[in-house]
Design a protein around this motif. Structure first.
Motif, PDB file in Angstrom:
ATOM      1  N   PHE A 161      41.311-102.317 -22.778  1.00 32.25           N
ATOM      2  CA  PHE A 161      42.274-102.289 -22.560  1.00 32.25           C
ATOM      3  C   PHE A 161      42.319-101.421 -20.779  1.00 32.25           C
ATOM      4  CE2 PHE A 161      43.658-100.695 -26.334  1.00 32.25           C
ATOM      5  CZ  PHE A 161      44.163-101.896 -26.488  1.00 32.25           C
ATOM      6  N   PRO A 162      43.464-101.921 -19.934  1.00 29.29           N
ATOM      7  CA  PRO A 162      44.180-101.613 -18.122  1.00 29.29           C
ATOM      8  C   PRO A 162      43.784-100.199 -18.568  1.00 29.29           C
ATOM      9  CG  PRO A 162      45.243-103.496 -19.029  1.00 29.29           C
ATOM     10  CD  PRO A 162      45.034-103.038 -20.408  1.00 29.29           C
ATOM     11  N   ALA A 163      43.032 -99.623 -17.287  1.00 31.52           N
ATOM     12  CA  ALA A 163      42.573 -98.186 -16.682  1.00 31.52           C
ATOM     13  C   ALA A 163      43.782 -97.765 -17.657  1.00 31.52           C
ATOM     14  CB  ALA A 163      42.079 -98.229 -15.561  1.00 31.52           C
ATOM     15  N   ARG A 164      45.026 -97.972 -16.764  1.00 30.89           N
ATOM     16  CA  ARG A 164      46.317 -97.159 -16.655  1.00 30.89           C
ATOM     17  C   ARG A 164      46.553 -96.663 -17.960  1.00 30.89           C
ATOM     18  NH1 ARG A 164      50.811 -99.847 -15.745  1.00 30.89           N
ATOM     19  NH2 ARG A 164      50.526-101.951 -16.237  1.00 30.89           N
ATOM     20  N   ARG A 165      46.882 -97.530 -18.910  1.00 27.66           N
ATOM     21  CA  ARG A 165      47.538 -97.588 -20.667  1.00 27.66           C
ATOM     22  C   ARG A 165      46.399 -97.128 -21.404  1.00 27.66           C
ATOM     23  NH1 ARG A 165      51.532 -98.356 -20.376  1.00 27.66           N
ATOM     24  NH2 ARG A 165      52.161 -99.637 -22.960  1.00 27.66           N
ATOM     25  N   ILE A 166      44.608 -96.830 -20.931  1.00 24.00           N
ATOM     26  CA  ILE A 166      44.026 -96.085 -21.582  1.00 24.00           C
ATOM     27  C   ILE A 166      44.220 -94.735 -22.366  1.00 24.00           C
ATOM     28  CG2 ILE A 166      41.369 -94.869 -21.677  1.00 24.00           C
ATOM     29  CD1 ILE A 166      40.630 -96.829 -20.034  1.00 24.00           C
ATOM     30  N   PRO A 167      44.886 -93.535 -21.639  1.00 22.70           N
ATOM     31  CA  PRO A 167      45.468 -92.517 -22.583  1.00 22.70           C
ATOM     32  C   PRO A 167      46.462 -92.513 -22.943  1.00 22.70           C
ATOM     33  CG  PRO A 167      45.150 -92.375 -20.353  1.00 22.70           C
ATOM     34  CD  PRO A 167      45.161 -93.226 -20.248  1.00 22.70           C
ATOM     35  N   PHE A 168      47.167 -93.239 -23.248  1.00 15.72           N
ATOM     36  CA  PHE A 168      48.519 -93.830 -24.086  1.00 15.72           C
ATOM     37  C   PHE A 168      47.742 -94.478 -25.327  1.00 15.72           C
ATOM     38  CE2 PHE A 168      51.597 -96.906 -26.340  1.00 15.72           C
ATOM     39  CZ  PHE A 168      52.548 -96.102 -26.217  1.00 15.72           C
ATOM     40  N   PHE A 169      47.193 -95.730 -25.069  1.00 15.86           N
ATOM     41  CA  PHE A 169      46.718 -96.452 -26.402  1.00 15.86           C
ATOM     42  C   PHE A 169      45.562 -95.385 -27.190  1.00 15.86           C
ATOM     43  CE2 PHE A 169      48.236-100.033 -25.279  1.00 15.86           C
ATOM     44  CZ  PHE A 169      48.910-100.297 -25.573  1.00 15.86           C
TER      45      PHE A 169
ATOM     46  N   THR B  59      54.320 -89.388 -26.464  1.00 18.12           N
ATOM     47  CA  THR B  59      54.220 -88.278 -26.016  1.00 18.12           C
ATOM     48  C   THR B  59      53.598 -87.891 -25.287  1.00 18.12           C
ATOM     49  OG1 THR B  59      56.328 -88.104 -27.505  1.00 18.12           O
ATOM     50  CG2 THR B  59      56.444 -86.997 -25.786  1.00 18.12           C
ATOM     51  N   LEU B  60      52.584 -87.301 -26.364  1.00 14.92           N
ATOM     52  CA  LEU B  60      51.236 -86.848 -24.881  1.00 14.92           C
ATOM     53  C   LEU B  60      50.482 -87.616 -23.805  1.00 14.92           C
ATOM     54  CD1 LEU B  60      50.161 -83.891 -27.281  1.00 14.92           C
ATOM     55  CD2 LEU B  60      50.813 -84.133 -25.639  1.00 14.92           C
ATOM     56  N   GLY B  61      51.095 -89.140 -24.740  1.00 11.09           N
ATOM     57  CA  GLY B  61      49.971 -90.236 -24.202  1.00 11.09           C
ATOM     58  C   GLY B  61      50.219 -90.508 -22.418  1.00 11.09           C
ATOM     59  N   TRP B  62      51.600 -91.135 -22.925  1.00 12.50           N
ATOM     60  CA  TRP B  62      52.682 -90.648 -21.694  1.00 12.50           C
ATOM     61  C   TRP B  62      52.452 -90.011 -20.560  1.00 12.50           C
ATOM     62  CZ3 TRP B  62      56.792 -88.289 -19.997  1.00 12.50           C
ATOM     63  CH2 TRP B  62      57.382 -89.425 -19.085  1.00 12.50           C
ATOM     64  N   LEU B  63      52.094 -88.778 -21.022  1.00 17.39           N
ATOM     65  CA  LEU B  63      52.420 -87.728 -20.295  1.00 17.39           C
ATOM     66  C   LEU B  63      51.220 -87.551 -20.054  1.00 17.39           C
ATOM     67  CD1 LEU B  63      54.580 -84.422 -21.954  1.00 17.39           C
ATOM     68  CD2 LEU B  63      55.182 -85.665 -20.597  1.00 17.39           C
ATOM     69  N   VAL B  64      49.638 -87.978 -20.721  1.00 17.81           N
ATOM     70  CA  VAL B  64      48.285 -87.557 -19.989  1.00 17.81           C
ATOM     71  C   VAL B  64      48.444 -89.022 -19.258  1.00 17.81           C
ATOM     72  CG1 VAL B  64      46.308 -87.824 -20.218  1.00 17.81           C
ATOM     73  CG2 VAL B  64      47.709 -86.172 -21.685  1.00 17.81           C
ATOM     74  N   GLY B  65      49.339 -89.855 -19.257  1.00 21.58           N
ATOM     75  CA  GLY B  65      48.446 -90.841 -17.732  1.00 21.58           C
ATOM     76  C   GLY B  65      49.222 -90.789 -16.552  1.00 21.58           C
ATOM     77  N   ALA B  66      51.043 -90.283 -17.308  1.00 15.79           N
ATOM     78  CA  ALA B  66      51.736 -90.167 -15.864  1.00 15.79           C
ATOM     79  C   ALA B  66      51.398 -88.528 -14.947  1.00 15.79           C
ATOM     80  CB  ALA B  66      53.072 -89.991 -16.538  1.00 15.79           C
ATOM     81  N   HIS B  67      50.416 -87.833 -16.162  1.00 17.79           N
ATOM     82  CA  HIS B  67      50.733 -86.769 -14.863  1.00 17.79           C
ATOM     83  C   HIS B  67      49.074 -85.942 -15.133  1.00 17.79           C
ATOM     84  CE1 HIS B  67      54.992 -86.508 -13.900  1.00 17.79           C
ATOM     85  NE2 HIS B  67      54.598 -86.504 -15.446  1.00 17.79           N
ATOM     86  N   PRO B  68      48.572 -87.157 -15.014  1.00 21.83           N
ATOM     87  CA  PRO B  68      46.951 -86.706 -15.087  1.00 21.83           C
ATOM     88  C   PRO B  68      45.884 -85.446 -14.499  1.00 21.83           C
ATOM     89  CG  PRO B  68      47.072 -88.899 -13.698  1.00 21.83           C
ATOM     90  CD  PRO B  68      48.217 -88.459 -13.939  1.00 21.83           C
ATOM     91  N   TRP B  69      46.805 -85.169 -13.348  1.00 20.22           N
ATOM     92  CA  TRP B  69      46.245 -83.738 -12.891  1.00 20.22           C
ATOM     93  C   TRP B  69      46.799 -82.145 -14.271  1.00 20.22           C
ATOM     94  CZ3 TRP B  69      43.057 -82.543  -8.572  1.00 20.22           C
ATOM     95  CH2 TRP B  69      43.203 -81.279  -8.523  1.00 20.22           C
ATOM     96  N   HIS B  70      47.914 -82.376 -14.261  1.00 22.28           N
ATOM     97  CA  HIS B  70      48.813 -81.586 -15.126  1.00 22.28           C
ATOM     98  C   HIS B  70      47.770 -81.581 -17.258  1.00 22.28           C
ATOM     99  CE1 HIS B  70      50.780 -80.540 -12.030  1.00 22.28           C
ATOM    100  NE2 HIS B  70      51.218 -81.486 -11.853  1.00 22.28           N
ATOM    101  N   ARG B  71      46.477 -82.528 -17.225  1.00 24.28           N
ATOM    102  CA  ARG B  71      46.403 -82.260 -18.366  1.00 24.28           C
ATOM    103  C   ARG B  71      45.765 -80.871 -19.112  1.00 24.28           C
ATOM    104  NH1 ARG B  71      42.349 -87.100 -17.346  1.00 24.28           N
ATOM    105  NH2 ARG B  71      41.837 -86.038 -15.335  1.00 24.28           N
ATOM    106  N   SER B  72      45.580 -80.050 -18.450  1.00 23.12           N
ATOM    107  CA  SER B  72      44.988 -78.483 -18.582  1.00 23.12           C
ATOM    108  C   SER B  72      46.145 -77.812 -18.760  1.00 23.12           C
ATOM    109  CB  SER B  72      43.331 -78.209 -17.313  1.00 23.12           C
ATOM    110  OG  SER B  72      44.114 -78.282 -16.345  1.00 23.12           O
ATOM    111  N   THR B  73      46.674 -78.200 -17.834  1.00 21.46           N
ATOM    112  CA  THR B  73      48.412 -77.072 -18.282  1.00 21.46           C
ATOM    113  C   THR B  73      48.828 -77.652 -19.770  1.00 21.46           C
ATOM    114  OG1 THR B  73      48.611 -76.909 -16.089  1.00 21.46           O
ATOM    115  CG2 THR B  73      50.620 -76.553 -17.279  1.00 21.46           C
TER     116      THR B  73
END
Length: 430
Positions: A131-139, A275-289
């Motif tokens: 998968f493309p890099a920006r789609r990896i968190p979602f999948f 939902t979490l996959g989309w959030l992680v992909g869109a906001h990677p800086w806030h993953r720990s939050t």
């Protein structure tokens, strides 16, 4: 050298689907004892601690094999390791079906754990390759989410099969799922878009040590480990072994209601994952939050349940399984942190390190719950009391305290060495 995919093709979908189905079956085998716990105590004439040993050994083997499996995937590719794991699970579940003694059943569960350990890291590597890099968190999240259908099959159809077919036929039927999937792996699955078999360089002991040390040295790998450690164990302990007895004996729910609660927890996992996959992909800086908020919510709801006067109402138990269930996909955030903290050639090894976290925590909790139940149950046996379960479930607070402390600690260290603009550039597809 593996080239990162830039588009999603029909072959991508077929490879991902086969890998997903293998992972789903692994979750099914892993969870199949959850609804058979009381039947197992009768079949093998065992105590709560001995029952916990089934899951303890399975988790111990699973956690202990994560780093070796990661190294094997980096060396031999996902296809070969995944097929080996599938064959092991199929044979072991068949052995569990035929076992009549406690030692024989223990050996079978050990090999179930070995096969299970060879699945998820392989599928993660496939996702990261196809998968493309920006789609990896979602999948990645979608894989973990849909894989939990295996727990649904374990919670409802397995309950029916045990009741109508008996122990041996039910588990033999479960084992047969692996045969068709093995054929699919051989025919469909490729390690990458350019090759069927991906082989990494031969690693000496010194190179293995250097690779693992390099992965562990990065604070992002450690942050991912503690994220996985903190989020998953409560849901794992309930779904694998103690949820059904807790709801039936500890909260005086009917068997049907207990099964529905466990199913609802799996549905919560499936709903939260994308939902979490989309959030992680869109906001990677806030993953720990995200992880800190989710774990704090789990702790809060458990506190309300355990301090409720008398038996907790059903609606509160529904809230509990939903919130605890979200911890499952939240643990996947740790893999994404590890992915962005390590080069591709040691991705599986780093994932193996991270994947140990939640299963080590789950292993400790499963054991401790069994020990505390035996300690607090008058006269021993399986006639657990609500008070015994309150004592047992309260042991989770020690694990949460350790995990949250480490997440905060390594969150600070990781943010010192990670480029926020680079992370957010990937999220934007730059």
């Amino acid at each position: 050298m593996t080239t990162q995919a830039t588009t999603i093709t029909a072959r991508t979908w077929s490879v991902w689907l086969v890998g997903l189905l293998v992972y789903l079956v692994a979750v099914f085998h892993r969870s199949s004892l959850a609804v058979a716990g009381l039947a197992a105590t009768e079949r093998f004439d065992i105590s709560a601690s001995q029952l916990a040993t089934f899951t303890m050994l399975q988790l111990l083997v699973y956690a202990g094999m994560q780093i070796p499996v990661g190294l094997l995937v980096d060396r031999f590719g996902s296809r070969s390791v995944l097929l080996t794991g599938l064959v092991l699970m199929t044979l072991a579940q068949g052995g569990f079906a035929l076992a009549h003694s406690y030692p024989a059943a223990l050996v079978a569960r050990v090999f179930v754990g070995m096969g299970d350990a060879m699945t998820f890291i392989c599928v993660l590597r496939l996702v990261a390759t196809w998968f493309p890099a920006r789609r990896i968190p979602f999948f990645t999240q979608l894989t973990g989410t849909l894989g939990q259908l295996g727990a649904v099959l374990a919670a409802v159809p397995m309950t029916w099969a045990l009741g109508h077919l008996g122990w041996t036929k039910a588990y033999l039927l479960a084992a047969s799922l692996g045969v068709a999937l093995a054929v699919a792996v051989l025919l469909v699955l490729h390690d990458s878009p350019t090759t069927r078999h991906l082989r990494g360089p031969t690693l000496s002991f010194a190179q293995v040590r250097h690779s693992l040390a390099s992965s562990w040295a990065h604070p992002g790998t450690r942050l991912g480990f503690w994220m996985h450690f903190s989020t998953q164990f409560s849901a794992t302990a309930l779904s694998l072994l103690w949820g059904y007895p807790f709801f039936v004996k500890g909260e005086h729910q009917s068997s049907a209601t207990a099964g529905l609660l466990l199913t609802l927890m799996v549905l919560a996992v499936m709903a939260a994952g994308p939902t979490l996959g989309w959030l992680v992909g869109a906001h990677p800086w806030h993953r720990s939050t995200m992880v800190l908020v989710i774990v704090s919510s789990i702790v809060t709801v458990w506190t309300v349940v355990l301090t409720w006067p008398g038996h907790a109402p059903t609606w509160l138990l529904v809230v509990l399984v939903v919130v605890v269930g979200i911890g499952g996909p939240a643990s996947m955030i740790g893999f994404d942190v590890g992915r962005t903290s390590n080069p591709h050639e040691r991705l599986a090894s780093a994932s193996g390190i991270i994947n140990q976290g939640g299963f080590v925590a789950s292993l400790v909790l499963v054991i401790v719950i069994g020990v505390v139940l035996d300690w607090r149950t008058p006269g021993g046996g399986s006639d657990y009391t609500p008070s015994a379960f309150r004592w047992a479930m309260s042991t989770q607070y020690f694990i949460w305290a350790l995990g949250l402390t480490q997440v905060v600690r390594y969150r600070v260290r990781t943010r010192r060495v990670v480029d926020r603009d680079e992370l957010e550039g990937i999220a934007r597809g730059a």
